[in-house]
Design a protein around this motif. Structure first.
Motif, short mmCIF file in Angstrom:
data_model
loop_
_atom_site.label_atom_id
_atom_site.label_comp_id
_atom_site.label_asym_id
_atom_site.label_seq_id
_atom_site.Cartn_x
_atom_site.Cartn_y
_atom_site.Cartn_z
N ALA A 1 36.92 -8.72 110.54
CA ALA A 1 37.18 -9.99 109.87
C ALA A 1 36.04 -10.95 110.18
O ALA A 1 35.44 -10.89 111.26
N GLU A 2 35.71 -11.80 109.21
CA GLU A 2 34.66 -12.78 109.45
C GLU A 2 34.92 -14.06 108.68
O GLU A 2 35.62 -14.08 107.66
N ARG A 3 34.34 -15.13 109.20
CA ARG A 3 34.36 -16.43 108.53
C ARG A 3 33.07 -16.57 107.75
O ARG A 3 31.98 -16.44 108.30
N ILE A 4 33.17 -16.83 106.44
CA ILE A 4 31.98 -16.97 105.60
C ILE A 4 31.92 -18.42 105.12
O ILE A 4 32.87 -18.91 104.49
N ALA A 5 30.83 -19.10 105.41
CA ALA A 5 30.72 -20.53 105.13
C ALA A 5 30.27 -20.78 103.70
O ALA A 5 29.48 -20.03 103.13
N TYR A 6 30.79 -21.87 103.15
CA TYR A 6 30.29 -22.41 101.89
C TYR A 6 29.20 -23.44 102.22
O TYR A 6 29.07 -23.88 103.37
N PRO A 7 28.40 -23.86 101.22
CA PRO A 7 27.38 -24.89 101.48
C PRO A 7 28.02 -26.20 101.95
O PRO A 7 29.17 -26.52 101.59
N LEU A 8 27.30 -26.95 102.77
CA LEU A 8 27.79 -28.25 103.23
C LEU A 8 27.94 -29.19 102.04
O LEU A 8 27.11 -29.19 101.13
N ILE A 9 28.99 -30.01 102.07
CA ILE A 9 29.29 -30.84 100.91
C ILE A 9 28.62 -32.21 100.97
O ILE A 9 28.75 -32.99 100.03
N ALA A 10 27.93 -32.51 102.06
CA ALA A 10 27.29 -33.82 102.16
C ALA A 10 26.10 -33.73 103.09
O ALA A 10 25.95 -32.78 103.86
N SER A 11 25.24 -34.73 103.04
CA SER A 11 24.09 -34.78 103.92
C SER A 11 24.46 -35.51 105.21
O SER A 11 25.53 -36.11 105.32
N PRO B 1 24.48 -38.56 107.77
CA PRO B 1 25.50 -38.28 108.79
C PRO B 1 26.89 -38.05 108.24
O PRO B 1 27.81 -37.76 109.01
N GLU B 2 27.10 -38.17 106.89
CA GLU B 2 28.45 -38.04 106.35
C GLU B 2 29.08 -36.69 106.69
O GLU B 2 30.28 -36.59 106.95
N ARG B 3 28.24 -35.63 106.72
CA ARG B 3 28.80 -34.30 106.95
C ARG B 3 29.39 -34.14 108.35
O ARG B 3 30.15 -33.21 108.60
N LEU B 4 29.07 -35.06 109.27
CA LEU B 4 29.64 -35.00 110.61
C LEU B 4 31.14 -35.21 110.59
O LEU B 4 31.84 -34.80 111.52
N PHE B 5 31.65 -35.87 109.54
CA PHE B 5 33.06 -36.24 109.50
C PHE B 5 33.85 -35.49 108.43
O PHE B 5 35.03 -35.75 108.26
N LEU B 6 33.20 -34.57 107.72
CA LEU B 6 33.86 -33.88 106.61
C LEU B 6 34.13 -32.42 106.95
O LEU B 6 33.70 -31.91 107.97
N LEU B 7 34.87 -31.78 106.06
CA LEU B 7 35.20 -30.37 106.27
C LEU B 7 33.97 -29.48 106.09
O LEU B 7 33.08 -29.80 105.30
N ASP B 8 33.95 -28.38 106.81
CA ASP B 8 32.97 -27.32 106.60
C ASP B 8 33.71 -26.19 105.90
O ASP B 8 34.34 -25.34 106.54
N ARG B 9 33.65 -26.20 104.58
CA ARG B 9 34.45 -25.27 103.79
C ARG B 9 34.03 -23.82 104.04
O ARG B 9 32.85 -23.53 104.29
N CYS B 10 35.00 -22.91 103.92
CA CYS B 10 34.72 -21.50 104.21
C CYS B 10 35.83 -20.63 103.62
O CYS B 10 36.80 -21.13 103.05
N PHE B 11 35.67 -19.32 103.78
CA PHE B 11 36.77 -18.40 103.52
C PHE B 11 36.76 -17.30 104.56
O PHE B 11 35.73 -17.03 105.20
N ILE B 12 37.92 -16.69 104.77
CA ILE B 12 38.05 -15.55 105.67
C ILE B 12 37.99 -14.28 104.84
O ILE B 12 38.65 -14.18 103.80
N LEU B 13 37.23 -13.31 105.30
CA LEU B 13 37.20 -11.99 104.69
C LEU B 13 37.72 -10.99 105.72
O LEU B 13 37.16 -10.89 106.82
N ALA B 14 38.78 -10.27 105.39
CA ALA B 14 39.37 -9.30 106.30
C ALA B 14 39.40 -7.92 105.65
O ALA B 14 39.69 -7.80 104.45
N ARG B 15 39.11 -6.89 106.44
CA ARG B 15 39.06 -5.52 105.94
C ARG B 15 40.19 -4.69 106.57
O ARG B 15 40.39 -4.73 107.79
N TYR B 16 40.89 -3.96 105.70
CA TYR B 16 41.96 -3.09 106.16
C TYR B 16 41.68 -1.67 105.66
O TYR B 16 41.53 -1.47 104.45
#
Length: 221
Positions: free
Chosen positions: A120-130, A132-147
């Motif tokens: 399983a791994e966490r895969i990040a999406y691009p940062l949504i802001a530059s 210093p705003e990005r310090l306070f916002l979400l770091d979007r991502c998705f989980i990929l799991a293999r079975y």
């Protein structure tokens, strides 16, 4: 197999909540409401059987959810399931709104599965802001799991939470293209692929009108 997908909204976005990001004034529900919402979520999850649960906005001791470890409480409902968790919000102090800051937030994506993942791994999406705003916002991502499957292939399950309150179509398309590529790459290998989550978007053919589920709708320009 059966899957359940649910953004639980950190047990803070029930029908009585007037959230400031949706044009309201509230930051979090009362402590009593938060407990009632979480108990209702747990009751439903406890009574619902699924092989894999895909959950979003599950908090760990955040101010907005009264320092409750929701990951722990929810995972205890399914002691035979394997737990995966990935942060997409981990900020020591969120300064908005100014009159009642959200404060420290730790939360993210959670998966519970009856099967043991091989990877399983966490895969990040691009940062949504530059900065210093990005310090306070979400770091979007998705989980990929293999079975692993008996035929030598894999069941690949992804749990995503895409950007909200962002009107930059380019950013949204970047996120969609990243997970689309991951899906197609796995499918090309002969694997079975299932993707669930909170897309914060309507399907292309779906056109709600006026007021939909309490949220205002504006057609993308």
């Amino acid at each position: 197999i059966t899957l359940l997908n649910w953004n639980i909204g950190y047990a803070g976005l029930g029908k009585d909540m007037d959230f400031f990001y949706d044009g309201g004034k509230g930051v979090r529900p009362t402590k009593e409401q938060n407990r009632r919402y979480l108990d209702g979520i747990k009751k439903y999850l406890g009574e619902t059987e699924a092989d894999i649960y895909l959950l979003q906005e599950v908090d760990i001791r955040s101010k907005r959810s009264y320092r409750i470890n929701q990951v722990e409480e929810v995972s205890e409902l399914k002691p035979g399931h394997r737990l995966l968790f990935a942060y997409n919000y981990k900020v020591p102090f969120v300064p908005v709104p100014v009159t009642e800051p959200m404060g420290g937030v730790k939360g993210g994506l959670m998966m519970l599965s009856r099967f043991q993942p091989s990877f399983a791994e966490r895969i990040a999406y691009p940062l949504i802001a530059s900065w210093p705003e990005r310090l306070f916002l979400l770091d979007r991502c998705f989980i990929l799991a293999r079975y692993p499957l008996e035929n030598g292939k894999e069941l690949v399950v992804m749990n995503t939470h895409n950007s909200a309150y962002v009107y930059d179509t380019t950013l949204r398309n970047q996120e969609f293209n990243i997970i689309r590529k991951a899906m197609l790459d796995e499918y090309a290998k002969g694997n079975n692929v299932i993707v669930g989550g909170d897309w914060n978007a309507n399907p292309p053919s779906f056109q709600p009108s006026g007021d939909f589920s309490g949220h205002k709708f504006e057609e993308a320009k």
